[in-house]
Structures are given as structure tokens and as C-alpha cells.
Design a protein around this motif. Structure first.
Motif, PDB file in Angstrom:
ATOM      1  N   VAL A  24       0.170   2.330  -5.799  1.00 12.85           N
ATOM      2  CA  VAL A  24       0.733   1.376  -4.851  1.00 12.85           C
ATOM      3  C   VAL A  24       2.243   1.356  -5.057  1.00 12.85           C
ATOM      4  N   GLN A  67      -7.282  -4.638  -2.105  1.00  9.28           N
ATOM      5  CA  GLN A  67      -7.311  -3.295  -2.666  1.00  9.28           C
ATOM      6  C   GLN A  67      -7.872  -2.263  -1.687  1.00  9.28           C
ATOM      7  N   THR A 120      -5.566   0.541  -0.217  1.00 11.78           N
ATOM      8  CA  THR A 120      -5.266   1.795  -0.900  1.00 11.78           C
ATOM      9  C   THR A 120      -6.451   2.737  -0.729  1.00 11.78           C
ATOM     10  N   ALA A 136       0.840  -1.196   0.000  1.00 12.47           N
ATOM     11  CA  ALA A 136       0.000   0.000   0.000  1.00 12.47           C
ATOM     12  C   ALA A 136       0.873   1.244   0.000  1.00 12.47           C
TER      13      ALA A 136
END
Length: 365
Positions: A253, A273, A276, A47
Motif C-alpha cells: 500500500v 483491505q 489491495t 491502495a
């Protein structure tokens, strides 16, 4: 190519089809070198750090005045241009080219987008050159629309065209026996804007910074503060990101420690995901020299259903340049008069967004 009909061949010739590249990519599909698995970005993904994303200053923030003044100065020197992405396949609105579709109060998407730019020009006493990137599916209608609506004299250049494949690598043919055409993604931007002479024409007019945005995102207008943020950051590319609200898709990322934008199909299945907090809005700013390069971007294997059958498209994404060029990730507001993310992808989106679009079109500079 010898295995296409005359009409298809004429479109291929007109819109820059590269037969040698196509055959090389086709062979990679047949060998399995291009596949859903090859889409996944190699390396260790982490991240982003908190300081990897730069917030756009709000009017009450320290630095806002300096940032806005830097953008205003560039605009007054005639150094800012706008590229509007208006290509694609014109499929989501029943075959109607979205750029010419009525968006709000009788204005088409393109008309509203260019009206925003004209308002800025009038308010500041500046000129912002505009360039439109079309496709084989949208070019004729957009050129006619510009003429019919009196939308000035924008530069118009087109992305390229390619042929769909069977998963085996053979040529995909429709029910009429003809090859199936498609536009291979906005990663065409770099080569298309160069080969058309558009970059040279903009540079000759003194342009140093080029904004890039989708025609259906009326939030992504030319904004002095955004331009200033790009200039003060000192990097060749700025990609706009927004805070997630359940959104999926591309995001910044770290891949093996290097910060870059990675699109949804490129994430490994086991990457969370939700780690993020922001996502890619597909709006960017470029120093003009960074736009004037043929980058070696990844070809993505995209599966489509065409006439009820599986077809393969090979596409590239322009913001993958973030893996190759130092990039600023600018967090922008989604909504309100300064909101910069209001994409319209379906008729239902358009109906729901009327009030928001009306506000964006009339928003102050």
C-alpha cells in the motif's frame, strides 16, 4: 538475567538473547508504549496504483526471454543463493518441527525444498548455496535431519530467542514456574544472517542475489525468471505478491505516498483491505548488500494464548524493510507448474495439497 533458571539461561545464552534490548522493550510494554494500538502504521494509507505491481512475465509475453536469460546468466555465474526460513516454534503440527515432517511421497518439507534446488543445479550445471534459518525450537532436529537424510552441507544459522511477557510487562511464567520462551519473528533475519557470518560466507562464494522463502512453501523455489525479474528491475529488494482470493494479511500500500508492505495487524481498523488486489507471500529476493544491514524494524505487540492465559510476544517482520529500501512488488502466479504460493499451515492443508505438492516437486525448470 538473574530471575531465570539454569536451563532457560543456557538456551538464552546459546541463541543470542539480548538482555539489554529485552529490558528496554519490557519497559515499553509496561508503560503502554508497545500495545495493539502501537502496531498500527502511522500516516495516510492508500491502495497501490496499478503500476506499483510488476507482473512476472509469462512464457508467451514480450520480455520473458530477456528476463529468463538474465536469471540464467546469474545462476551460471554462481551469483544466486537460497535462504530457507525454518525457524518458529514448531506448534502447528503437534510439536513436530515442520521442516522435518513428511510433506509428499516420503520427502520432508526440507528434503523436498532442497530437492527442487538440486534439480535446478543438475539441469543447469550450477551450484546454488543454501542457508537455513532455524530457531531454538527447531535447530537441533533440523541439523540432525540434514545429516540423516544426506541433504548436503547447507549453512545453518539460527534466529534469536526471547521471553514472553504478561500484558503488565512482567515476565510470563508457565505452570511450572519457568519463563516462557519464544522465537521473535523472521525480522531476526538481517542480524542473524550477519552475526553468524553467513552473509560473508555467501559473498566470498561470489553470491550477489539471495532468495528468501518459507520451508513450507514448495512453490517458492529458485526460478531463473524470478531471479531475472529482480535483476532487471534494478532495486535492492523484490517482494513476491499474489492475486487475492479472499486472502487477508500483508499487502503493498502507499503510506503517505510511499509504497511499502504493511502487515495485517498494522492496518487501521477502518482501512478496507479489499482495496489491495494482491497480498504478501513472504517470499523475497535481496541484493546481498541489502541483506547485510541491521535495520531498525518495528516491534509488534502480539497477543497469544499460552496455557489458557494471555501472553505478549514482541516480534519483527523482515519484509518491513520495504519501508526503508526501494522494493519491487512482483506479482507471481499462485497455482500450476509455475505457481509460487502453496503454503502448508495445518495438517488439513497438507492432506488437501498432496497432488499440488507432488506436481511442484517434479515441475520442470
Amino acid at each position: 538475567m538473574t530471575d531465570v533458571d539454569a536451563q532457560t539461561g543456557a538456551i538464552l545464552d546459546r541463541y543470542g538473547f539480548d538482555g539489554d534490548l529485552f529490558e528496554a522493550l519490557r519497559a515499553r510494554v509496561a508503560r503502554g508504549d508497545l500495545s495493539p494500538e502501537s502496531n498500527v502504521v502511522p500516516g495516510v494509507i492508500d491502495a497501490p496504483r496499478e503500476d506499483d505491481v510488476t507482473p512476472l512475465p509469462e512464457p508467451d509475453d514480450d520480455g520473458y526471454t530477456e528476463t529468463r536469460e538474465a536469471g540464467l546468466a546469474a545462476l551460471r555465474r554462481g551469483e544466486v543463493a537460497q535462504v530457507v526460513l525454518a525457524g518458529g516454534m514448531a506448534t502447528r503440527f503437534g510439536g513436530v518441527v515442520k521442516a522435518v515432517l513428511e510433506a509428499v511421497d516420503g520427502k520432508s518439507f526440507l528434503e523436498a525444498k532442497l530437492a527442487q534446488t538440486a534439480t535446478l543445479e543438475s539441469a543447469l550445471g550450477v551450484t546454488v548455496p543454501v542457508a537455513l534459518m532455524t530457531s531454538f525450537a527447531t535447530d537441533t532436529e533440523i541439523r540432525a535431519h540434514v545429516a540423516e537424510r544426506g541433504l548436503g552441507d547447507p549453512f545453518v544459522f539460527h534466529q534469536f530467542v526471547s521471553l514472553r511477557l504478561e500484558p503488565s510487562g512482567e515476565l510470563f511464567r508457565g505452570g511450572d514456574g519457568r519463563p516462557s520462551l519464544y522465537a521473535p519473528g523472521h525480522g531476526d533475519l538481517y542480524q542473524a544472517v550477519r552475526r553468524s557470518g553467513t552473509v560473508d560466507a555467501l559473498r566470498a562464494r561470489g553470491v550477489r542475489v539471495v532468495t528468501v522463502s518459507n520451508v513450507d512453501n514448495l512453490g517458492a523455489r529458485v526460478d531463473p525468471t524470478v531471479v531475472g525479474a529482480h535483476l532487471l528491475a534494478g532495486r535492492p529488494v523484490t517482494c513476491e505478491v499474489a492475486r487475492k482470493e479472499g486472502d487477508m494479511g500483508g499487502a503493498p500500500v502507499r503510506v503517505d505516498g510511499r509504497l511499502q508492505l504493511v502487515e495485517g495487524p498494522r492496518f487501521p481498523a477502518d482501512f478496507d483491505q479489499d482495496l489491495t488486489p494482491v497480498f504478501n507471500t513472504n517470499t523475497a529476493l535481496f541484493d546481498i548488500d541489502a541483506l547485510d544491514v541491521d535495520y531498525d524494524l518495528t516491534w509488534l505487540y502480539v497477543e497469544k494464548s499460552v496455557e489458557g492465559r494471555d501472553a505478549v510476544q514482541l516480534e519483527r517482520l523482515y519484509h518491513e524493510v520495504s519501508a526503508l529500501v526501494p522494493t519491487t512488488y512482483l506479482e507471481v502466479p499462485r497455482r500450476g507448474l509455475r505457481g509460487r504460493f502453496s503454503p502448508i499451515k495445518t495438517p488439513a492443508d497438507l492432506e488437501r495439497a498432496q497432488d499440488d505438492l507432488r506436481a511442484l516437486v517434479s515441475a520442470p525448470i
